[in-house]
Design a protein around this motif. Structure first.
Motif, short mmCIF file in Angstrom:
data_model
loop_
_atom_site.label_atom_id
_atom_site.label_comp_id
_atom_site.label_asym_id
_atom_site.label_seq_id
_atom_site.Cartn_x
_atom_site.Cartn_y
_atom_site.Cartn_z
N TYR A 24 -3.96 -6.98 3.62
CA TYR A 24 -2.89 -5.99 3.47
C TYR A 24 -3.48 -4.73 2.86
O TYR A 24 -4.52 -4.77 2.21
CB TYR A 24 -1.78 -6.55 2.57
CG TYR A 24 -2.24 -6.81 1.14
CD1 TYR A 24 -2.92 -7.97 0.84
CD2 TYR A 24 -2.03 -5.87 0.14
CE1 TYR A 24 -3.39 -8.20 -0.46
CE2 TYR A 24 -2.49 -6.09 -1.14
CZ TYR A 24 -3.16 -7.25 -1.44
OH TYR A 24 -3.63 -7.46 -2.71
N GLY A 26 -1.01 -2.17 1.55
CA GLY A 26 -0.05 -1.60 0.60
C GLY A 26 1.33 -2.17 0.77
O GLY A 26 1.51 -3.34 1.11
N GLY A 27 2.31 -1.29 0.55
CA GLY A 27 3.70 -1.72 0.47
C GLY A 27 4.20 -2.49 1.69
O GLY A 27 4.97 -3.45 1.54
N VAL A 30 2.92 -6.04 1.45
CA VAL A 30 3.51 -6.76 0.32
C VAL A 30 4.96 -7.12 0.65
O VAL A 30 5.42 -8.24 0.39
CB VAL A 30 3.41 -5.92 -0.97
CG1 VAL A 30 4.16 -6.58 -2.11
CG2 VAL A 30 1.94 -5.72 -1.36
N TRP A 295 6.53 -11.67 -8.65
CA TRP A 295 6.31 -10.44 -9.43
C TRP A 295 6.76 -10.50 -10.88
O TRP A 295 6.58 -9.53 -11.62
CB TRP A 295 6.94 -9.25 -8.70
CG TRP A 295 6.25 -9.02 -7.38
CD1 TRP A 295 6.73 -9.31 -6.14
CD2 TRP A 295 4.91 -8.51 -7.19
NE1 TRP A 295 5.78 -9.01 -5.18
CE2 TRP A 295 4.67 -8.51 -5.80
CE3 TRP A 295 3.91 -8.04 -8.05
CZ2 TRP A 295 3.46 -8.08 -5.25
CZ3 TRP A 295 2.71 -7.60 -7.51
CH2 TRP A 295 2.50 -7.62 -6.13
N ARG A 363 -0.13 3.32 -6.60
CA ARG A 363 0.33 3.24 -5.22
C ARG A 363 -0.76 3.82 -4.35
O ARG A 363 -1.74 4.37 -4.86
CB ARG A 363 1.66 3.98 -5.03
CG ARG A 363 1.80 5.26 -5.82
CD ARG A 363 3.19 5.86 -5.69
NE ARG A 363 4.23 5.00 -6.20
CZ ARG A 363 4.59 4.90 -7.47
NH1 ARG A 363 3.98 5.63 -8.39
NH2 ARG A 363 5.56 4.10 -7.84
N LYS A 369 2.71 11.14 -2.10
CA LYS A 369 3.06 10.43 -3.34
C LYS A 369 2.80 11.31 -4.59
O LYS A 369 3.22 10.97 -5.69
CB LYS A 369 2.29 9.12 -3.44
CG LYS A 369 2.52 8.19 -2.22
CD LYS A 369 3.14 6.88 -2.61
CE LYS A 369 3.22 5.89 -1.46
NZ LYS A 369 4.16 4.79 -1.75
N TYR A 432 -7.07 -1.32 -6.90
CA TYR A 432 -5.63 -1.65 -6.86
C TYR A 432 -5.37 -2.72 -5.80
O TYR A 432 -5.72 -2.56 -4.64
CB TYR A 432 -4.84 -0.38 -6.54
CG TYR A 432 -3.34 -0.56 -6.50
CD1 TYR A 432 -2.68 -1.26 -7.49
CD2 TYR A 432 -2.57 0.02 -5.48
CE1 TYR A 432 -1.29 -1.40 -7.46
CE2 TYR A 432 -1.20 -0.11 -5.44
CZ TYR A 432 -0.56 -0.83 -6.44
OH TYR A 432 0.81 -0.96 -6.41
N ASP A 433 -4.78 -3.80 -6.22
CA ASP A 433 -4.38 -4.85 -5.29
C ASP A 433 -3.17 -5.56 -5.90
O ASP A 433 -2.64 -5.13 -6.93
CB ASP A 433 -5.53 -5.83 -5.00
CG ASP A 433 -5.99 -6.60 -6.23
OD1 ASP A 433 -5.41 -6.42 -7.34
OD2 ASP A 433 -6.94 -7.40 -6.13
N MET A 434 -2.74 -6.64 -5.27
CA MET A 434 -1.55 -7.35 -5.76
C MET A 434 -1.71 -7.78 -7.22
O MET A 434 -0.76 -7.74 -7.99
CB MET A 434 -1.35 -8.64 -4.97
CG MET A 434 -0.56 -8.50 -3.71
SD MET A 434 -0.45 -10.14 -2.93
CE MET A 434 1.10 -10.75 -3.60
N GLY A 459 9.85 2.31 -1.30
CA GLY A 459 9.09 2.12 -2.53
C GLY A 459 9.51 0.78 -3.10
O GLY A 459 10.71 0.45 -3.10
N THR A 460 8.56 -0.01 -3.52
CA THR A 460 8.92 -1.31 -4.09
C THR A 460 8.29 -1.56 -5.45
O THR A 460 8.73 -2.45 -6.17
CB THR A 460 8.52 -2.48 -3.17
OG1 THR A 460 7.14 -2.35 -2.85
CG2 THR A 460 9.35 -2.49 -1.90
N SER A 461 7.28 -0.77 -5.83
CA SER A 461 6.62 -1.08 -7.11
C SER A 461 7.60 -0.88 -8.28
O SER A 461 7.55 -1.62 -9.26
CB SER A 461 5.35 -0.25 -7.30
OG SER A 461 5.63 1.13 -7.25
N LYS A 464 9.46 -4.01 -8.86
CA LYS A 464 8.65 -5.01 -9.60
C LYS A 464 8.67 -4.66 -11.09
O LYS A 464 8.73 -5.55 -11.94
CB LYS A 464 7.21 -5.01 -9.10
CG LYS A 464 7.04 -5.30 -7.63
CD LYS A 464 5.60 -4.99 -7.19
CE LYS A 464 5.48 -4.93 -5.68
NZ LYS A 464 4.20 -4.30 -5.25
#
Ligand SMILES: *Cc1c(COP(=O)(O)O)cnc(C)c1O
Length: 584
Positions: A24, A26-27, A30, A295, A363, A369, A432-434, A459-461, A464
């Motif tokens: 993967y 990114g978003g 995930v 998460w 991100r 961004k 940057y990863d999960m 956007g999902t971070s 979390k």
């Protein structure tokens, strides 16, 4: 409602299965992983289809000055996956490509499983260029990209059939990359119907397809000149594309819009923007969510286990966080923050202050961004720190190998970081990863998001972060339009639509001014001077936002709206959502 149980094939170019499987970027990936994890928890009959990405996306190394170096991220499929027997074939550019699949099994909280098929062309019987087709996620040139999309869409359908999956009731295309499943399905129908009724075949396929679009700008959609598409595809499939109305170019988003009865954007605002971008299509909104068990950081998992014992199987239970003592939430957060600061020390060699207000921003590093928005005026940050209390900003993110601007932004963050003072500290964490993402969203005090609206589809971070009691400070875009209750779940940067009429430079200046004002007038004073109030905001981030912005709720909406309904029920119903946004 039909009686038959939905049986869904979920196609996605990237799926984040676990931190040690680099399939993967990114978003999108995930989200796909969280979707399938929730499907497994909910016991739905779903099968995921993606590519193996034997060399991963890339491993990020940062050299002096913030220079990003991309290294292959090879992994051992045999350590994680089970190879399956069947082989299918698809011709790409006239050359036969044999494809096999590996199986990854996601086991849900109640022991039910969802399988993910990872397609692989690295077989001895293939020639070298074909063997490399499933190596690099988003690598190579446009011909490589198109070939991968043929493997995903066309070989994906053939593999399902080879595995005996004949009862699929919905083909869900997560983004346009898998749209070439549509001509393959039309060709199946066409053949079955005795090669006469192209329009009927297309309608029957439309009834079975659902499409989720994620890209709010036309430039983000995959397009290929007709000549290239015709040369790459099997002649039959090219003919089916002609039947579907493909003319001088193959646009995978347009194909998916035409080939799917159910279409949705990934937040209310994004649905609205998509309807403007693609007039005439009844595009719904299903707002994204994150997989709660994945998460929740260990301190919050422990806290929830203590107070909300059902939260793992029923994330709606997070609503009752409203009854947890905010002091306990603050204590769990302090533990998560301590863990992050150890990671900062290990990765960046900096010892940050556990008492200081710490803002997080992680991100994909890409222009829209705007990671530099908060760092435009370091003197202003110094002033806020001197008058209210010290500030720490922690950054992370990978730039796509060909995104020059994204690379430059990482260098700019490093330039600012190298000059920061004791009062305003800036660090950048590589890789940057999960896993790192999970530590960052839980360990910072405030989660910062500064996209150019309306480019953040969801956007999902920030979702979390909310789950871990971390409020957002964000531009009103994507999910935050729905999630922001000012001063209750976090803070908005400016008002909805602020600066939409300005040129880029003026808009950025305005947004930065709004960001600094909110930090100075609300966020930092609350954190330093009224900690009890800050803890109550953390509590509301969980109770109001984590209880809703989770992938179980999202999957249930897909189940009701996209998977379970008869196609005619949603065929021409106009989307019900008018313009959304916080009311003043
Ligand atoms: C959650 C996540 C993302 C998506 O975050 P956005 O806020 O949508 O940008 C990207 N990458 C990783 C590793 C993540 O965990």
């Amino acid at each position: 409602m039909p009686e038959e149980r939905p049986n869904v094939a979920y196609f996605s170019m990237e799926i984040a299965l676990e931190a040690d499987i680099p399939t993967y970027s990114g978003g999108l990936g995930v989200l796909a992983g969280d979707t399938l994890r929730s499907c497994a928890d909910l016991g739905l009959q779903v099968c995921g289809i993606t590519l193996l990405h034997r060399k991963g996306y890339f491993r990020q190394r940062i050299e002096r000055g913030g220079l990003q170096i991309e290294l292959p991220d090879a992994w051992q499929p045999a350590d994680h996956l089970e190879p399956l027997e069947p082989r299918v074939e698809v011709a790409i550019g006239g050359a036969p490509v044999r494809v096999r699949a590996w199986r990854y099994r996601i086991v849900g909280v109640r022991g039910q499983a969802v399988d993910v098929l990872l397609l692989d062309t690295d077989l001895e019987e293939n020639a070298a260029p074909q063997r490399a087709l499933t190596d690099h996620l988003y690598g190579g040139d446009t011909a490589y990209r198109l070939a991968q999309e043929i493997v995903l869409g066309v070989a994906g359908v053939r593999m399902l059939r080879a595995l005996g999956q004949d009862g699929i009731t919905r083909f869900h295309l997560n983004e346009g990359h898998a749209a070439l499943a549509i001509p393959e399905l039309v060709d199946e129908e066409f053949t079955r119907a005795g090669k006469s009724d192209a329009a009927g075949a297309i309608e029957r396929v439309r009834d079975r397809c659902a499409f989720t679009t994620h890209t709010p700008v036309p430039a983000g959609h995959d397009r290929f000149p007709a000549r290239a598409a015709k040369a790459a595809l099997e002649p039959r499939l090219w003919q089916r594309l002609r039947d579907l109305g493909v003319g001088s170019e193959l646009n995978l988003t347009a194909l998916a819009l035409d080939g799917a009865r159910f279409v949705n954007g990934v937040a209310m605002r994004h649905g609205e923007v998509s309807r403007g971008m693609f007039p005439g299509y009844p595009i719904r909104s299903i707002t994204n969510g994150v997989h709660t068990v994945t998460w929740a950081s260990p301190p919050f998992a422990k806290l929830f286990d203590r107070h909300l014992p059902d939260w793992r199987s029923d994330p709606f239970a997070l609503r009752y966080a409203i009854s947890i003592d905010p002091g306990e939430i603050a204590a769990a957060h302090a533990e998560a923050k301590g863990g992050l600061l150890e990671t900062v020390q290990r990765l960046a060699g900096e010892r940050l202050d556990p008492e200081a207000l710490t803002l997080g921003f992680a991100r994909r590093s890409t222009a829209y961004k705007r990671p530099m928005l908060a760092l435009r005026d370091v003197d202003r940050l110094e002033h806020i720190a001197a008058t209210i209390g010290p500030l720490q900003l922690v950054f992370a993110g990978k730039a796509h190998p060909r995104d020059e601007e994204g690379h430059k932004l990482i260098r700019e963050i490093h330039r600012v970081a190298s000059r920061c003072s004791k009062q305003v500290r800036v660090v950048f964490l590589p890789g940057y990863d999960m896993r790192l993402g999970g530590e960052l969203v839980a360990g910072c005090d405030v989660w910062l998001n500064t996209p150019i609206p309306p480019l953040e589809a969801s956007g999902t971070s920030g979702m979390k972060a909310a789950l871990n009691g971390v409020p957002s400070l964000s531009i009103l875009d994507g999910w935050w339009v729905e999630g922001c209750v000012e001063g209750v779940t976090g803070w908005a940067i400016g008002e909805d639509g602020d600066g939409g009429d300005l040129d880029d430079a003026e808009r950025d200046r305005l947004h930065a001014a709004r960001l600094y004002a909110k930090l100075e007038d609300s966020v930092a004073p609350t954190y330093y001077r009224v900690p009890g109030w800050f803890h109550s905001i953390m509590q509301h981030a969980i109770a109001l936002n984590a209880s809703y912005f989770h992938s179980h709720r999202m999957v249930l909406q897909y189940l009701f709206d996209a998977y379970r309904q008869h196609p005619e029920e949603f065929a021409n119903a106009a989307p019900t959502v008018a313009r959304v946004g916080p009311r003043s």
